[in-house]
Write a protein that holds these residues in place. Structure first.
Motif, PDB file in Angstrom:
ATOM      1  N   UNK A 169       0.809  -1.130   0.112  1.00 33.03           N
ATOM      2  CA  UNK A 169      -0.250   0.223  -0.118  1.00 33.03           C
ATOM      3  C   UNK A 169       0.955   1.290   0.150  1.00 33.03           C
ATOM      4  N   UNK A 170       2.082   1.171   0.935  1.00 31.60           N
ATOM      5  CA  UNK A 170       2.926   2.169   0.848  1.00 31.60           C
ATOM      6  C   UNK A 170       3.667   2.569  -0.298  1.00 31.60           C
ATOM      7  N   UNK A 171       4.102   1.168  -0.907  1.00 33.52           N
ATOM      8  CA  UNK A 171       4.823   1.724  -2.666  1.00 33.52           C
ATOM      9  C   UNK A 171       3.330   2.859  -3.473  1.00 33.52           C
ATOM     10  N   UNK A 172       2.220   1.757  -3.432  1.00 30.11           N
ATOM     11  CA  UNK A 172       0.903   2.276  -4.256  1.00 30.11           C
ATOM     12  C   UNK A 172       1.037   3.582  -4.066  1.00 30.11           C
ATOM     13  N   UNK A 173       0.547   3.964  -2.915  1.00 31.07           N
ATOM     14  CA  UNK A 173       0.626   5.379  -2.606  1.00 31.07           C
ATOM     15  C   UNK A 173       1.844   6.256  -3.035  1.00 31.07           C
ATOM     16  N   UNK A 174       3.055   6.058  -3.006  1.00 25.23           N
ATOM     17  CA  UNK A 174       4.571   6.741  -3.333  1.00 25.23           C
ATOM     18  C   UNK A 174       3.762   6.780  -4.595  1.00 25.23           C
ATOM     19  N   UNK A 175       3.536   5.999  -5.643  1.00 24.55           N
ATOM     20  CA  UNK A 175       3.960   5.989  -7.211  1.00 24.55           C
ATOM     21  C   UNK A 175       2.752   6.751  -7.262  1.00 24.55           C
ATOM     22  N   UNK A 176       1.340   7.137  -6.411  1.00 27.72           N
ATOM     23  CA  UNK A 176       0.244   8.031  -7.407  1.00 27.72           C
ATOM     24  C   UNK A 176       0.696   9.246  -7.092  1.00 27.72           C
ATOM     25  N   UNK A 177       1.190  10.141  -5.565  1.00 24.34           N
ATOM     26  CA  UNK A 177       2.410  10.863  -5.011  1.00 24.34           C
ATOM     27  C   UNK A 177       3.318  11.652  -6.280  1.00 24.34           C
ATOM     28  N   UNK A 178       3.599  10.317  -6.588  1.00 26.83           N
ATOM     29  CA  UNK A 178       5.091  11.321  -7.482  1.00 26.83           C
ATOM     30  C   UNK A 178       4.884  11.546  -8.810  1.00 26.83           C
ATOM     31  N   UNK A 179       3.938  10.678  -9.155  1.00 24.12           N
ATOM     32  CA  UNK A 179       3.714  10.685 -10.997  1.00 24.12           C
ATOM     33  C   UNK A 179       2.733  11.672 -10.793  1.00 24.12           C
ATOM     34  N   UNK A 180       1.489  11.939  -9.903  1.00 28.52           N
ATOM     35  CA  UNK A 180       0.465  13.547  -9.915  1.00 28.52           C
ATOM     36  C   UNK A 180       1.934  14.374  -9.187  1.00 28.52           C
ATOM     37  N   UNK A 181       3.183  14.110  -9.544  1.00 25.91           N
ATOM     38  CA  UNK A 181       4.420  15.439  -9.294  1.00 25.91           C
ATOM     39  C   UNK A 181       4.861  15.813 -10.108  1.00 25.91           C
ATOM     40  N   UNK A 182       5.005  14.431 -11.231  1.00 26.56           N
ATOM     41  CA  UNK A 182       5.860  14.506 -12.132  1.00 26.56           C
ATOM     42  C   UNK A 182       6.930  13.515 -12.301  1.00 26.56           C
ATOM     43  N   UNK A 183       7.491  12.865 -11.136  1.00 23.09           N
ATOM     44  CA  UNK A 183       8.072  12.922 -10.824  1.00 23.09           C
ATOM     45  C   UNK A 183       8.801  11.311 -10.966  1.00 23.09           C
ATOM     46  N   UNK A 184       9.460  11.114 -11.724  1.00 22.42           N
ATOM     47  CA  UNK A 184       9.363   9.381 -12.703  1.00 22.42           C
ATOM     48  C   UNK A 184       9.620   8.597 -11.116  1.00 22.42           C
ATOM     49  N   UNK A 185       8.670   7.819 -10.945  1.00 24.61           N
ATOM     50  CA  UNK A 185       8.739   6.342 -10.523  1.00 24.61           C
ATOM     51  C   UNK A 185       9.579   5.116 -10.535  1.00 24.61           C
ATOM     52  N   UNK A 186      10.717   4.972 -11.834  1.00 26.78           N
ATOM     53  CA  UNK A 186      10.951   3.562 -11.625  1.00 26.78           C
ATOM     54  C   UNK A 186      11.705   3.085 -10.781  1.00 26.78           C
ATOM     55  N   UNK A 187      12.342   3.972 -10.264  1.00 29.03           N
ATOM     56  CA  UNK A 187      12.959   3.277  -8.525  1.00 29.03           C
ATOM     57  C   UNK A 187      12.046   2.368  -7.411  1.00 29.03           C
ATOM     58  N   UNK A 188      11.045   3.037  -7.744  1.00 30.56           N
ATOM     59  CA  UNK A 188      10.441   2.571  -6.741  1.00 30.56           C
ATOM     60  C   UNK A 188      10.244   1.020  -6.386  1.00 30.56           C
TER      61      UNK A 188
END
Length: 292
Positions: free
Chosen positions: A123-142
């Motif tokens: 769940x933490x991973x899922x939320x981190x992906x949403x958060x960074x995608x919304x801020x147009x930050x790469x999520x490749x390393x998550x």
């Protein structure tokens, strides 16, 4: 008010009440019948949560069968797995107590806790992906980071188990429990960090809508539940490590087991499954995107 200020009759009543409480606690803990009853109640509760998670997984699969293992499906599957395993463990708790070597018992009792950590770290991973995608930050390393962290946790725990098996020193058992307390604390902080960030981001979102409000409540509730759950687990594991009276790995503490597992696994899992009960949108109405 000091003890000297109490009326003698009131003092006697309090003493008898305390004595009765201790007697009841000892009766429940020392009675094999009550031990079995409490463990079977725990097994039943875990079984219910496991079935609920499985039913929800089946409903999600029926709603979007064309997608593979999305984050939502994996989360519900792991919940089914963890709670099902706990159910079986408490059904056969008395038999597990007789296992030799002792490390086998520790592994059976602790492995579901590791999978529980993985389940909610998802769940933490899922939320981190949403958060960074919304801020147009790469999520490749998550995702690689998620797998790496889980891998490290499992490897360290397995190494500790193997060392304890090879040389069963009590200090190593304490170290194993403290390690998992640290893991639980990290999970709690992860929920606080990314759940809090996502909550604040949604709160600042300029467009007011029913969907936004529901998602805001969802993130807020799940963050609160999971943060409290892992924080309580961390505290309890520390007591478990250093205080024999708080030992969770013996049959003679069924009441403590009931309180512990109810607070850190059964209740949080039930509440989170309820909060996240919403199914994906129906096909043909809104396109559903699998989270890869």
């Amino acid at each position: 008010m000091s003890a000297a200020d109490l009326d003698p009759a009131e003092g006697s009543v309090m003493m008898y009440a305390l004595k009765d409480s201790y007697n009841l606690w000892d009766l429940l803990n020392q009675s094999p019948v009550w031990q079995d009853r409490i463990f079977h109640v725990l097994a039943g509760l875990y079984g219910v949560v496991s079935v609920v998670a499985l039913v929800q997984l089946i409903r999600i699969q029926q709603r979007v069968p064309e997608y593979g293992w999305t984050t939502q499906k994996v989360f519900h599957f792991l919940n089914f797995l963890v709670n099902g395993a706990r159910c079986l463990i408490f059904v056969f708790r008395r038999d597990i107590e007789q296992l030799t070597p002792e490390i086998a018992r520790h592994m059976l009792l602790d492995m579901p806790s590791l999978v529980f950590f993985t389940t909610y770290a998802l769940l933490v991973l899922f939320w981190a992906e949403i958060y960074y995608q919304a801020r147009a930050v790469s999520t490749d390393g998550l995702r690689p980071g998620f797998f790496a962290i889980n891998g490290i946790v499992y490897v360290i725990q397995i190494i500790l188990w193997l060392i304890i098996w090879w040389k069963p020193i009590h200090i190593l058992v304490i170290l194993s429990k403290v390690f998992f307390a640290g893991v639980s604390l990290c999970a709690a902080l992860g929920f606080l960090l990314y759940g809090g960030r996502l909550f604040l981001m949604l709160k600042r979102f300029p467009v007011e809508s029913k969907g936004r409000r529901k998602k805001l409540h969802e993130v807020g509730w799940v963050t609160t539940i999971c943060f409290a759950c892992f924080l309580v687990r961390c505290i309890m594991m520390c007591f478990n490590a250093f205080n024999k009276a708080a030992n969770l790995d013996i049959l003679e503490h069924p009441v403590l087991n009931f309180i512990y597992y109810l607070l850190v696994e059964i209740l949080p899992s039930s509440l989170v499954l309820f909060v996240l009960r919403k199914l994906p949108p129906k096909r043909g109405i809104i396109q559903y995107h699998a989270i890869r």
